[in-house]
Design a protein around this motif. Sequence first.
Motif, short mmCIF file in Angstrom:
data_model
loop_
_atom_site.label_atom_id
_atom_site.label_comp_id
_atom_site.label_asym_id
_atom_site.label_seq_id
_atom_site.Cartn_x
_atom_site.Cartn_y
_atom_site.Cartn_z
N TYR A 59 1.91 -6.87 -65.30
CA TYR A 59 3.29 -5.72 -65.74
C TYR A 59 3.52 -3.85 -64.90
CZ TYR A 59 5.71 -8.89 -69.12
OH TYR A 59 6.99 -9.38 -69.39
N GLU B 53 4.18 -3.75 -57.02
CA GLU B 53 5.07 -5.02 -56.84
C GLU B 53 4.58 -6.21 -58.74
OE1 GLU B 53 3.80 -8.55 -54.51
OE2 GLU B 53 5.40 -7.33 -53.42
N TYR C 123 6.17 -9.53 -64.33
CA TYR C 123 7.33 -8.49 -65.20
C TYR C 123 8.45 -9.69 -64.47
CZ TYR C 123 11.20 -6.48 -65.68
OH TYR C 123 12.94 -6.60 -65.09
N ALA C 124 8.35 -9.49 -63.23
CA ALA C 124 9.67 -10.31 -62.51
C ALA C 124 9.71 -11.82 -63.10
CB ALA C 124 10.07 -10.52 -61.22
N THR C 125 8.50 -12.33 -63.48
CA THR C 125 8.75 -13.64 -63.71
C THR C 125 9.04 -14.14 -65.22
OG1 THR C 125 6.95 -14.11 -62.72
CG2 THR C 125 7.23 -16.49 -63.78
N ALA D 284 10.94 -11.97 -67.14
CA ALA D 284 12.07 -11.52 -66.68
C ALA D 284 13.36 -13.17 -66.94
CB ALA D 284 12.99 -10.64 -65.76
N TYR D 285 13.14 -13.67 -65.86
CA TYR D 285 13.29 -15.11 -65.23
C TYR D 285 13.08 -16.35 -66.54
CZ TYR D 285 15.76 -14.23 -60.86
OH TYR D 285 16.28 -13.58 -60.07
N GLU E 183 16.53 -8.96 -63.88
CA GLU E 183 15.24 -8.00 -63.24
C GLU E 183 16.14 -6.89 -63.39
OE1 GLU E 183 13.20 -9.23 -59.63
OE2 GLU E 183 14.49 -10.21 -59.98
N SER F 197 13.43 -4.15 -67.59
CA SER F 197 12.67 -4.00 -67.40
C SER F 197 12.49 -2.04 -68.50
CB SER F 197 12.67 -2.98 -65.82
OG SER F 197 13.89 -2.27 -65.39
N TYR G 72 8.61 -18.82 -60.93
CA TYR G 72 8.19 -17.99 -59.73
C TYR G 72 8.20 -18.90 -58.19
CZ TYR G 72 4.74 -16.35 -56.10
OH TYR G 72 4.17 -15.70 -55.39
N LEU H 63 11.17 -16.69 -57.31
CA LEU H 63 10.83 -15.21 -56.62
C LEU H 63 10.25 -15.32 -55.00
CD1 LEU H 63 9.77 -13.69 -59.88
CD2 LEU H 63 11.30 -12.73 -58.57
#
Length: 348
Positions: free
Chosen positions: A181, A185, A189-191, A193-194, A219, A223, A318, A322
Amino acid sequence: MIGREGFIDEEHESALFAKDFGFLQANRAEIIERALKWSDIIQATAQDASPSAAEVAATPSATTTTTTTTAAAASAAVSSTATESAASGSGSGKLKAPRPYTCDHGLTPPRIVILDAERTFVDRKNINSLVKFLTFVDDEFGDYAQGMAFFAAALLLVLEEDRVLSILRTVGHNKRFLPGYWQTEAVKYATDAYYFEHLLKKHFPQIATHLANNYIVPEMFCSKWFVGLCVHVLPFEHLFNFFEGFFREGKPYLFKFGLSLVEQLLPQLESAPDTSRLLEVLRLEKLGTVDLGAIISGTSHFDVQTGPEYEALCAELYETKLRKRIEAARRQQEEDSEDEITFSDEED
């Protein structure tokens, strides 16, 4: 810090104290006593986890799994990508062996560390202390994230540096918490969030549809809860309860908090007319009559697991949400780097 005479007076107008409302002054001894138990709570939670990708990467004999023919391998690739992305951060890109904290480390602070410290405190000696601590963490972790800095600052209010450093290591690297996290990059975290969006579709499909119709992706609001752990979002009175729930349950608590928030704010979300108002509600930017205690207690209404099914779904998310975006961004970065021209007079 709050145990030091005069500290609260020095910082009562700082950004970190914007959501204090006199709570720390009135409950100083009780909060410090509670905080002293946090390390034991976190370690008990962490013991239930297998090593994360970051922990494996820190082991010299470890090798990186490259096959993605199974869901488990693909999920590992997500974590591996998140770990490798540290190379683009302010630090060295490599985790260093833990060592005791010293303020006399002689490291040069990155500019972003100085700026974040100045965004946190107003008294110069407190700013300098935070800069030294965050610089040490940045050097050890090999990367840096603003959310980590704000979380560290909140912990430093009630704990000594060595205890805070121990908590950051566990939260930042142990699988039960937030590996991947706090990176430039932050793929993991982005994964996640989904994954929260997936949970939202399951529990509150009408809200998930409302967000999608307003072009809001997770996203854009997660955060505040996930990376920043609600620092600068929740008043201290509720923030420490949030911390303790997170310390006891690990990452699943963040998903449960998000679902509870949506549950408590359903009327506001359903009536929000546009993107800006929806984000304002989800980010808790205007607390008004929001019952924050009900959001905290409402986390018990939800059962969220992060076992094999979660790992498999994260691997799928992912790939579908992503991977192409991240690879395109990296290609663009490489092209921009290749296009840079160095003139002869710039080499002198």
